[in-house]
Motif scaffolding. Structure first.
Motif, PDB file in Angstrom:
ATOM      1  N   SER A 131       0.300 -32.804 -34.606  1.00  0.00           N
ATOM      2  CA  SER A 131      -0.132 -33.515 -35.841  1.00  0.00           C
ATOM      3  C   SER A 131       0.631 -33.120 -37.171  1.00  0.00           C
ATOM      4  O   SER A 131       1.007 -34.017 -38.028  1.00  0.00           O
ATOM      5  CB  SER A 131      -1.459 -33.427 -36.030  1.00  0.00           C
ATOM      6  OG  SER A 131      -2.180 -34.538 -34.780  1.00  0.00           O
ATOM      7  N   PRO A 132       0.494 -31.848 -37.511  1.00  0.00           N
ATOM      8  CA  PRO A 132       1.253 -31.458 -38.556  1.00  0.00           C
ATOM      9  C   PRO A 132       2.947 -31.824 -38.899  1.00  0.00           C
ATOM     10  O   PRO A 132       3.241 -32.343 -39.805  1.00  0.00           O
ATOM     11  CB  PRO A 132       1.170 -29.967 -38.730  1.00  0.00           C
ATOM     12  CG  PRO A 132      -0.022 -29.566 -37.989  1.00  0.00           C
ATOM     13  CD  PRO A 132      -0.023 -30.715 -36.878  1.00  0.00           C
ATOM     14  N   LEU A 133       3.555 -31.727 -37.579  1.00  0.00           N
ATOM     15  CA  LEU A 133       4.813 -32.415 -37.445  1.00  0.00           C
ATOM     16  C   LEU A 133       4.728 -33.743 -37.852  1.00  0.00           C
ATOM     17  O   LEU A 133       5.863 -34.272 -38.820  1.00  0.00           O
ATOM     18  CB  LEU A 133       5.474 -31.985 -36.296  1.00  0.00           C
ATOM     19  CG  LEU A 133       6.781 -32.786 -36.166  1.00  0.00           C
ATOM     20  CD1 LEU A 133       7.741 -32.502 -36.954  1.00  0.00           C
ATOM     21  CD2 LEU A 133       7.211 -32.662 -34.644  1.00  0.00           C
ATOM     22  N   PHE A 134       3.695 -34.644 -37.347  1.00  0.00           N
ATOM     23  CA  PHE A 134       3.869 -36.152 -37.545  1.00  0.00           C
ATOM     24  C   PHE A 134       3.555 -36.286 -39.003  1.00  0.00           C
ATOM     25  O   PHE A 134       4.075 -37.308 -39.667  1.00  0.00           O
ATOM     26  CB  PHE A 134       2.823 -36.870 -36.605  1.00  0.00           C
ATOM     27  CG  PHE A 134       3.307 -36.546 -35.207  1.00  0.00           C
ATOM     28  CD1 PHE A 134       4.628 -36.664 -34.917  1.00  0.00           C
ATOM     29  CD2 PHE A 134       2.283 -36.513 -34.159  1.00  0.00           C
ATOM     30  CE1 PHE A 134       5.128 -36.415 -33.432  1.00  0.00           C
ATOM     31  CE2 PHE A 134       2.500 -36.222 -33.003  1.00  0.00           C
ATOM     32  CZ  PHE A 134       3.892 -36.087 -32.448  1.00  0.00           C
ATOM     33  N   LYS A 144      -5.407 -36.506 -43.872  1.00  0.00           N
ATOM     34  CA  LYS A 144      -4.827 -35.927 -42.805  1.00  0.00           C
ATOM     35  C   LYS A 144      -5.308 -35.586 -41.661  1.00  0.00           C
ATOM     36  O   LYS A 144      -4.981 -35.788 -40.847  1.00  0.00           O
ATOM     37  CB  LYS A 144      -4.175 -34.551 -43.436  1.00  0.00           C
ATOM     38  CG  LYS A 144      -2.904 -34.977 -44.552  1.00  0.00           C
ATOM     39  CD  LYS A 144      -2.400 -33.767 -45.440  1.00  0.00           C
ATOM     40  CE  LYS A 144      -1.463 -34.122 -46.365  1.00  0.00           C
ATOM     41  NZ  LYS A 144      -0.719 -32.730 -46.998  1.00  0.00           N
ATOM     42  N   VAL A 145      -6.720 -35.146 -41.953  1.00  0.00           N
ATOM     43  CA  VAL A 145      -7.484 -34.914 -40.811  1.00  0.00           C
ATOM     44  C   VAL A 145      -7.974 -35.918 -40.031  1.00  0.00           C
ATOM     45  O   VAL A 145      -8.034 -36.177 -38.744  1.00  0.00           O
ATOM     46  CB  VAL A 145      -9.052 -34.206 -41.044  1.00  0.00           C
ATOM     47  CG1 VAL A 145      -9.863 -34.013 -39.919  1.00  0.00           C
ATOM     48  CG2 VAL A 145      -8.773 -32.835 -41.926  1.00  0.00           C
ATOM     49  N   VAL A 150      -6.860 -39.798 -35.003  1.00  0.00           N
ATOM     50  CA  VAL A 150      -6.399 -40.854 -34.416  1.00  0.00           C
ATOM     51  C   VAL A 150      -5.116 -40.563 -33.588  1.00  0.00           C
ATOM     52  O   VAL A 150      -5.144 -41.093 -32.552  1.00  0.00           O
ATOM     53  CB  VAL A 150      -5.993 -41.938 -35.834  1.00  0.00           C
ATOM     54  CG1 VAL A 150      -5.236 -43.155 -35.173  1.00  0.00           C
ATOM     55  CG2 VAL A 150      -7.173 -42.350 -36.433  1.00  0.00           C
ATOM     56  N   VAL A 151      -4.241 -39.806 -33.830  1.00  0.00           N
ATOM     57  CA  VAL A 151      -3.280 -39.204 -33.130  1.00  0.00           C
ATOM     58  C   VAL A 151      -3.750 -38.780 -31.657  1.00  0.00           C
ATOM     59  O   VAL A 151      -3.438 -39.078 -30.691  1.00  0.00           O
ATOM     60  CB  VAL A 151      -2.537 -38.220 -33.726  1.00  0.00           C
ATOM     61  CG1 VAL A 151      -1.279 -37.685 -32.858  1.00  0.00           C
ATOM     62  CG2 VAL A 151      -1.550 -38.791 -34.902  1.00  0.00           C
ATOM     63  N   GLN A 392      -7.936 -53.793 -44.774  1.00  0.00           N
ATOM     64  CA  GLN A 392      -7.687 -52.440 -45.548  1.00  0.00           C
ATOM     65  C   GLN A 392      -7.457 -51.422 -44.429  1.00  0.00           C
ATOM     66  O   GLN A 392      -8.118 -51.093 -43.670  1.00  0.00           O
ATOM     67  CB  GLN A 392      -9.023 -52.229 -45.999  1.00  0.00           C
ATOM     68  CG  GLN A 392      -9.645 -53.104 -47.227  1.00  0.00           C
ATOM     69  CD  GLN A 392      -8.739 -53.361 -48.252  1.00  0.00           C
ATOM     70  OE1 GLN A 392      -8.221 -52.411 -48.992  1.00  0.00           O
ATOM     71  NE2 GLN A 392      -8.191 -54.838 -48.540  1.00  0.00           N
ATOM     72  N   LEU A 393      -6.306 -51.016 -44.514  1.00  0.00           N
ATOM     73  CA  LEU A 393      -5.748 -49.824 -43.331  1.00  0.00           C
ATOM     74  C   LEU A 393      -5.884 -48.541 -44.076  1.00  0.00           C
ATOM     75  O   LEU A 393      -6.039 -48.390 -45.184  1.00  0.00           O
ATOM     76  CB  LEU A 393      -4.326 -50.209 -43.214  1.00  0.00           C
ATOM     77  CG  LEU A 393      -4.015 -51.678 -42.877  1.00  0.00           C
ATOM     78  CD1 LEU A 393      -2.486 -51.839 -42.932  1.00  0.00           C
ATOM     79  CD2 LEU A 393      -4.475 -52.351 -41.545  1.00  0.00           C
ATOM     80  N   TRP A 394      -5.829 -47.795 -43.058  1.00  0.00           N
ATOM     81  CA  TRP A 394      -6.020 -46.342 -43.352  1.00  0.00           C
ATOM     82  C   TRP A 394      -4.922 -45.781 -44.284  1.00  0.00           C
ATOM     83  O   TRP A 394      -5.005 -45.155 -45.081  1.00  0.00           O
ATOM     84  CB  TRP A 394      -5.900 -45.265 -42.142  1.00  0.00           C
ATOM     85  CG  TRP A 394      -7.485 -45.634 -41.382  1.00  0.00           C
ATOM     86  CD1 TRP A 394      -7.639 -46.683 -40.550  1.00  0.00           C
ATOM     87  CD2 TRP A 394      -8.077 -44.609 -40.794  1.00  0.00           C
ATOM     88  NE1 TRP A 394      -8.691 -46.630 -39.760  1.00  0.00           N
ATOM     89  CE2 TRP A 394      -9.191 -45.189 -39.983  1.00  0.00           C
ATOM     90  CE3 TRP A 394      -8.393 -43.111 -41.057  1.00  0.00           C
ATOM     91  CZ2 TRP A 394     -10.026 -44.543 -39.568  1.00  0.00           C
ATOM     92  CZ3 TRP A 394      -9.069 -42.551 -40.428  1.00  0.00           C
ATOM     93  CH2 TRP A 394     -10.081 -43.115 -39.645  1.00  0.00           C
TER      94      TRP A 394
END
Length: 788
Positions: A131-134, A144-145, A150-151, A392-394
């Motif tokens: 996830s940090p890479l994405f 970010k969390v 979600v990922v 309304q999107l994330w």
């Protein structure tokens, strides 16, 4: 909803958003049917064609044209799309629960859970690690969390509606592989929904209280449905169908439950599925719901829903290197994680490698819950459902498009690979349990009992009852109502498919009140025995009715078919011909059946009765002369012997020159002397030894011998037995030629074989029913070969 806002929207856009939504769904259906026609010859399933159709119609293709884009992609239509999408989710998740094979799921829940959670855990770990890479590649500024969660969920999830539809299109829905894949995907997706709900619940006390309220309301509706269905079933016993008012009321309750849960900030997917799963399966209410939901959901709602997944895909956002790298890495993580985890779980469970690879590919399918995570934040579901504003999107539209692209690519790639894998593994996935002789007693036995009239249902239900007597046996019975159609037209229908106003609604020509009587007989049987019977109605011309029986048996992976004899017993005890077309159909099915087959000469008045819930014990005799058909009858009796209300007797007929010598060893096992005239006799003796040691020595069955030297002595021995049993079971005999089975110079019904024909004749003058069994013979030619 603000009236001024609506008026402003309509003034700025040329088309009503409702018209836009309806036109979009129509175009998706038309294009998906076109793609399905193109891709079907190469084995591609419906979901692949439907997702591709949506992608073609969306901003990646046709909607790049300005006029089409202005028509389809309007901010005011987003609310309509979301609202209809939510309605579709409610209906197909409820239907999925209603169609779930509870018996199979209960037996294989531990296996499905191991496979599902192995993939869930590994893919979550991979998603969290990368996830940090994405986040860096996509330049996520905040939340970010939430993005990492979600990922993880997208990588871990398997879309159960897509899996179930894919499995059905590939004709694996009755196979162990397909059903286990569907059960595993349900465990996986429902776990993802539950975990996501729990993560949101722990954020505040209010959220937790809303989660508790959601579970409470779901449990209350499940309990209410049990009483409601029972009351509706009793309210109108004379009608074929539950009225539309009752059906609408049940849907209204589910709709209210879903909207309340969504307004609390949670997904109603799990609740709708549980309501369908726990809905009472007995009675006309469940059958009516299935008939009214199955066709529109499978042929309209799911294609539109899958098409909408593809429609949201926008290739215009996939131009930068970071986005392409993110998509490629996440696709590789999805397939790699599922493949490694599933193969590891299958190795632990001793599942073959080829099936493990197929499970991994099927469980890589995405959609449904993934779209909920991508499109809507969990704390504003109600707002997005009822607002006509842009969703309304994330994150920004680019991030949303990347995640949607992953869902679309995963679904298309996995669907294509699975289809080619199934085609390549066609022989290994084909139904192999087409006879009973080698059928393991512990494995599932799938039987198909055919009836034409209500009087046939008593004998068919009696056989189902007898075969379902053992607590260890797993029996899945189907009852097929056959209706001869005078015109040259045909349709295969689920029970109650022909509702009032449908194309074929003439009750006199298409079953009439027979449907009600068969319905009542099955409902009473299910209520007394707790054995659930799957009912199918087939309407076809007399010339092609046998094709429907054979095709239906093959599609449902049946091991033995039971057909009614073309004569029935009158009240005075004499036999009367029902319809000559029944005999013709029986003869054709005997030639083309894809599995073993039995013809029941039912003497319901004086003969075999339903063993369940009966105070009298049914005495059944197996007449064994030798040969594959008699061995098949002996194998069939293995399921019957365990019934507490059945007393089984094996009667072997031997020529005087071939009497059996017995040798008892220390374990009290009976060894049969090997005769000297043929391999078939060796196999016969082996089968008898196994049956004797397992069932006769344990007291589950009796054994006796009749030593005869000619057909006349066989007739005398049979006459001595005719009043001692309520059912005689015998093999048809095929091409068997023996002096002790040559009972007369003529045959009235050759489809029953020489012995069966004599037992059913008026010369034998018995009150017992007769079951004649023919073993399936594997042939290389599976085509229909004409008349008997």
């Amino acid at each position: 909803m603000d009236i001024m806002h609506k008026r402003w929207c309509l003034n700025n856009y040329s088309f009503n958003p409702l018209v836009t939504s309806l036109m979009q769904t129509s175009c998706i259906l038309a294009i998906s049917h076109f793609f399905h026609l193109l891709l079907k010859p190469v084995g591609q399933p419906g979901p692949v064609a439907q997702v591709l159709a949506g992608a073609v119609l969306g901003p990646s293709s046709l909607s790049r044209i300005e006029d089409i884009r202005e028509f389809f992609i309007q901010p005011t239509s987003a609310g309509y799309y979301q609202f209809f999408s939510h309605l579709f989710e409610i209906m197909f998740m409820f239907l999925i629960g209603l169609e779930t094979d509870i018996s199979f799921s209960n037996r294989n829940l531990s296996v499905a859970s191991i496979i599902a959670y192995s993939g869930f855990i590994l893919n979550c770990i991979l998603g969290a690690a990368l996830s940090p890479l994405f986040i860096k590649l996509l330049k996520i500024p905040d939340k970010k969390v939430e993005f990492a969660i979600v990922v993880m969920m997208i990588l871990a999830n398997s879309a159960s509606p897509v899996v179930i539809r894919l499995v059905a299109d590939l004709k694996l829905d009755t196979s162990d592989v397909g059903r286990l894949a569907a059960t595993t995907s349900l465990v996986n997706e429902m776990s993802c929904v539950l975990i996501a709900s729990l993560l949101y619940a722990v954020s505040s006390w209010e959220s937790f209280s809303y989660l508790f309220l959601s579970f409470l309301l779901t449990g209350s509706l499940i309990a209410l449905n049990r009483h409601l269905a029972r009351w509706i079933n009793k309210s109108d016993r004379e009608s074929k169908y539950v009225s539309n008012a009752y059906v609408s009321f049940i849907f209204f309750l589910i709709l209210v439950l879903s909207f309340v849960i969504e307004s609390c900030g949670y997904s109603s997917t799990l609740s709708c599925f549980l309501v369908g799963l726990m809905f009472p399966r007995k009675g006309k209410t469940c059958r009516t719901l299935l008939s009214k939901l199955s066709y529109p959901v499978h042929n309209f709602l799911l294609p539109i829903y899958f098409g909408y997944i593809g429609f949201q895909f926008d290739i215009n956002y996939l131009k930068s290197i970071p986005t392409i790298v993110t998509i490629v890495v996440m696709i590789l993580l999805n397939f790699g994680g599922k493949l490694v985890s599933t193969l590891a779980a299958c190795h632990y469970l001793k599942i073959p490698l080829n099936e493990g690879v197929m499970f991994a590919l099927i469980l890589s399918l995405k959609g449904h819950f993934d779209l909920q995570l991508i499109n809507v934040p969990p704390n504003s579901v109600a707002y997005c459902l009822f607002s006509s504003l842009l969703l309304q999107l994330w994150w920004n539209p680019g991030v949303r498009s990347v995640l949607l692209s992953i869902v679309v690519f995963d679904t298309i790639i996995a669907g294509i690979i699975v289809a080619f894998t199934v085609k390549r593994e066609e022989k290994s996935l084909a139904h192999k349990q087409t006879s009973l002789e080698l059928h393991d007693l512990e494995s599932e036995l799938r039987i198909l009992a055919c009836v034409y009239f209500p009087r046939h249902s008593l004998g068919a239900l009696g056989l189902i009852s007898a075969l379902s007597g053992s607590k260890r046996a797993i029996v899945t019975p189907y009852l097929m109502h056959l209706v001869e159609l005078p015109e040259k037209r045909k349709t295969n229908l689920l029970y109650h498919q022909l509702a009032e106003g449908d194309q074929y609604s003439d009750e006199d020509d298409y079953g009439g009140d027979d449907v009600v009587e068969i319905n009542d007989a099955v409902d009473v049987f299910t209520s007394e025995t707790k054995i659930l019977i799957n009912i199918v109605k087939v309407v076809s011309s007399s010339a092609t009715l046998y094709e429907d029986v054979c095709t239906g048996a093959e599609d449902r992976r049946i091991s033995i078919i039971f057909l009614p004899f073309h004569k029935h017993q009158r009240i005075d005890g004499n036999m009367e011909i029902d319809k000559e077309g029944i005999r013709t159909t029986n003869q054709r099915v005997l030639r083309h059946a894809p599995c073993s087959l039995g013809i029941l000469v039912d003497r319901t008045v004086t003969g075999f009765q339903q063993p369940h819930c009966s105070n009298s014990v049914q005495h059944i005799a197996i007449l064994f002369f030798g040969g594959p058909d008699d061995r098949e009858a002996l194998a069939c009796s293995k399921w019957i012997s365990s019934h507490p209300q059945v007393k089984l007797t094996l009667i072997r007929f031997l020529q005087v020159s071939e009497q059996i010598s017995r040798n008892h060893n220390q374990d009290n096992e009976v060894m049969l002397a090997e005769p000297t005239n043929g391999t078939e006799h060796v196999i016969d003796n082996t089968s008898l030894v196994e049956f004797y040691n397992r069932y006769i020595t344990s007291g589950q069955a009796n054994y006796t011998e009749k030593h005869v030297s000619s057909g006349a002595e066989t007739v005398t021995a049979l006459r001595e037995l005719r009043d001692s049993y309520s059912l005689f079971m015998v093999g048809r005999g095929g091409q068997r030629h023996s002096s002790i089975t040559t009972l007369s110079d003529w045959e009235e019904c050759p489809e029953l074989g020489t012995v069966g024909d004599f037992l059913a004749s008026s010369d034998f003058n018995t009150n017992a029913s007769i079951l004649v069994i023919q073993k399936h013979q594997h042939t290389t030619d599976n085509s229909f070969r004409g008349d008997y």
